[in-house]
Design an enzyme around this catalytic site. Structure first.
Site, mmCIF file in Angstrom:
data_model
loop_
_atom_site.group_PDB
_atom_site.id
_atom_site.type_symbol
_atom_site.label_atom_id
_atom_site.label_comp_id
_atom_site.label_asym_id
_atom_site.label_seq_id
_atom_site.Cartn_x
_atom_site.Cartn_y
_atom_site.Cartn_z
ATOM 1 N N ASP A 214 0.850 -1.189 0.000
ATOM 2 C CA ASP A 214 0.000 0.000 0.000
ATOM 3 C C ASP A 214 0.887 1.242 0.000
ATOM 4 O OD1 ASP A 214 -2.980 0.873 0.479
ATOM 5 O OD2 ASP A 214 -1.737 2.178 1.723
ATOM 6 N N ASN A 222 -2.793 12.955 -4.903
ATOM 7 C CA ASN A 222 -3.990 13.374 -5.636
ATOM 8 C C ASN A 222 -4.433 14.774 -5.236
ATOM 9 O OD1 ASN A 222 -4.328 11.007 -7.152
ATOM 10 N ND2 ASN A 222 -5.424 9.984 -5.489
ATOM 11 N N HIS A 227 -5.471 14.057 -9.803
ATOM 12 C CA HIS A 227 -5.627 12.626 -10.029
ATOM 13 C C HIS A 227 -4.839 12.129 -11.241
ATOM 14 C CE1 HIS A 227 -8.641 11.680 -6.944
ATOM 15 N NE2 HIS A 227 -9.083 12.916 -7.146
ATOM 16 N N ASP A 231 -2.517 8.946 -11.030
ATOM 17 C CA ASP A 231 -2.575 7.787 -11.929
ATOM 18 C C ASP A 231 -1.197 7.465 -12.494
ATOM 19 O OD1 ASP A 231 -5.269 7.659 -11.470
ATOM 20 O OD2 ASP A 231 -5.870 8.532 -13.391
ATOM 21 N N GLU A 257 -4.800 2.477 -4.126
ATOM 22 C CA GLU A 257 -3.338 2.484 -4.163
ATOM 23 C C GLU A 257 -2.760 1.215 -3.553
ATOM 24 O OE1 GLU A 257 -4.533 4.871 -0.431
ATOM 25 O OE2 GLU A 257 -5.303 4.481 -2.444
#
Length: 373
Positions: A214, A222, A227, A231, A257
């Site tokens: 994680d 973000n 975002h 990405d 994530e």
């Protein structure tokens, strides 16, 4: 390093495929009783051994059924070519009938089991080999029946090719069902299927490991950069994971994530080494760090309990400071800066991120944010 993708299922039910393969092996040995052609007779025992070997490896889960089906396709094509050497002993009608039947069968199988981009090539190859062996016997003796048979096969080929659109639709549906669009990794459904298969195929005393990875404070990426940049980081992490794992390992995006890495046949030492390389690789090649939870499969584990134990280890890694590896049931593993030498891995990751064949000498591959631990 690659990612062992979830192979599409075989086109035939697993029990039916295994029974048919074993029966074909028995028939190959039975052919020794009446086969007169010395070349074909010499291949019969080898054919039986190959068929049994494929069936056993598929049954044991060591070879995907879809791959075995493709291998059998080309084995059949080679045997067709060998069978052509015995055509001189039969009538032109029998040669034409054999040619038409085998060509039709091979074209149909090509559309069923060939890789998507190669289906038409496999169709042409399967029919072409049968036509070539039949033509060598028919053209000198009865060219008219060869022409009529060939025209019939052209009609069959046209009909079969019209089914290709349906095959494409099926392949697209499979890809959408088991692939994460953003990263190109396996998705949650595919990972869950892989974990179940590993547990089903476990041998007594075998060691299999599962990593939950994680990204730390990913929401800040973000919120700060948007975002789109978030990405981009997720795609970079996917590259890092692919670069580090073995070909037999499974890498998937679990959601958001969070990623899952399945390490079949990996004991705690090798799994911990992989987990640490992943942690260090993400920190070196991207703008984020990662926490990793590691759990070895237990004798009574189900898919859910194994995933839950890895997830609890990940939660502990978060609680104890992030950017570290925690093994389920053990203390957190933290290597002080300078103790872990992963230079080769880092350079390979950065080359992949930049698409460059040379080691990167610049700063961190992403360089988006100061590392927030």
């Amino acid at each position: 390093m690659g990612n062992s993708r979830l192979a599409p299922p075989g086109r035939f039910p697993r029990p039916g495929f295994l029974v048919a393969t074993y029966v074909a092996a028995v028939l190959s040995l039975a052919g020794l009783l009446n086969e007169t052609d010395p070349l074909i007779r010499a291949t019969l025992p080898v054919r039986a051994v190959v068929l049994v070997g494929l069936a056993v490896t598929v049954h044991a889960g060591r070879l995907p059924q879809v791959r075995a089906e493709r291998m059998l396709f080309w084995l059949a094509a080679v045997l067709m070519a060998l069978r052509g050497t015995a055509f001189g002993a039969v009538s032109p009608f029998e040669v034409a009938l054999t040619m038409v039947c085998t060509s039709t069968l091979m074209m149909a199988l090509a559309l069923l089991i060939a890789p998507r981009r190669l289906r038409l090539w496999w169709l042409a190859a399967g029919a072409g080999m049968s036509l070539a062996t039949g033509g060598m016997a028919l053209i000198p003796t009865d060219p008219a029946i060869f022409v009529r048979s060939t025209l019939y096969l052209v009609l069959v080929a046209v009909l079969l090719v019209t089914l290709e659109a349906q095959a494409h639709t099926t392949a697209d549906a499979w890809t959408m069902a088991f692939t994460d669009d953003l990263t190109g990794l396996e998705n949650r459904r595919a990972v869950h299927t892989h974990v179940g298969r590993v547990l089903e195929d476990r041998q007594e005393g075998a060691a299999d490991a599962l990593l939950m990875v994680d990204l730390d404070h990913f929401k800040r990426v973000n919120d700060t950069l948007g975002h789109q940049e978030g990405d981009a980081v997720l795609r970079e992490v996917a590259v890092v994971l692919r670069a580090i794992v073995r070909e037999s390992d499974i890498v998937g995006r679990w959601g958001g994530e969070e990623f899952v890495v399945l390490l079949p046949t990996a004991d705690v030492a090798s799994a911990l080494g992989t987990a640490e390389r992943i942690r260090a690789g993400i920190a070196a090649a991207t703008s984020v760090t990662a926490s990793v939870g590691l759990a070895l499969a237990g004798p009574d584990d189900t898919v859910e309990t194994w995933l839950q134990r890895a997830d609890r280890a990940l939660y502990r890694a978060k609680e104890e400071g992030r950017d570290r590896v925690v093994v389920a049931g053990q203390r957190a593993q933290v290597l002080p800066a300078g103790q872990a030498d992963h230079t080769a891995t880092h350079q390979r990751v950065i080359r992949l991120l930049h698409g460059s064949p040379e080691p990167s000498t610049g700063p961190s591959a992403a360089g988006l944010l100061p590392r927030d631990r």
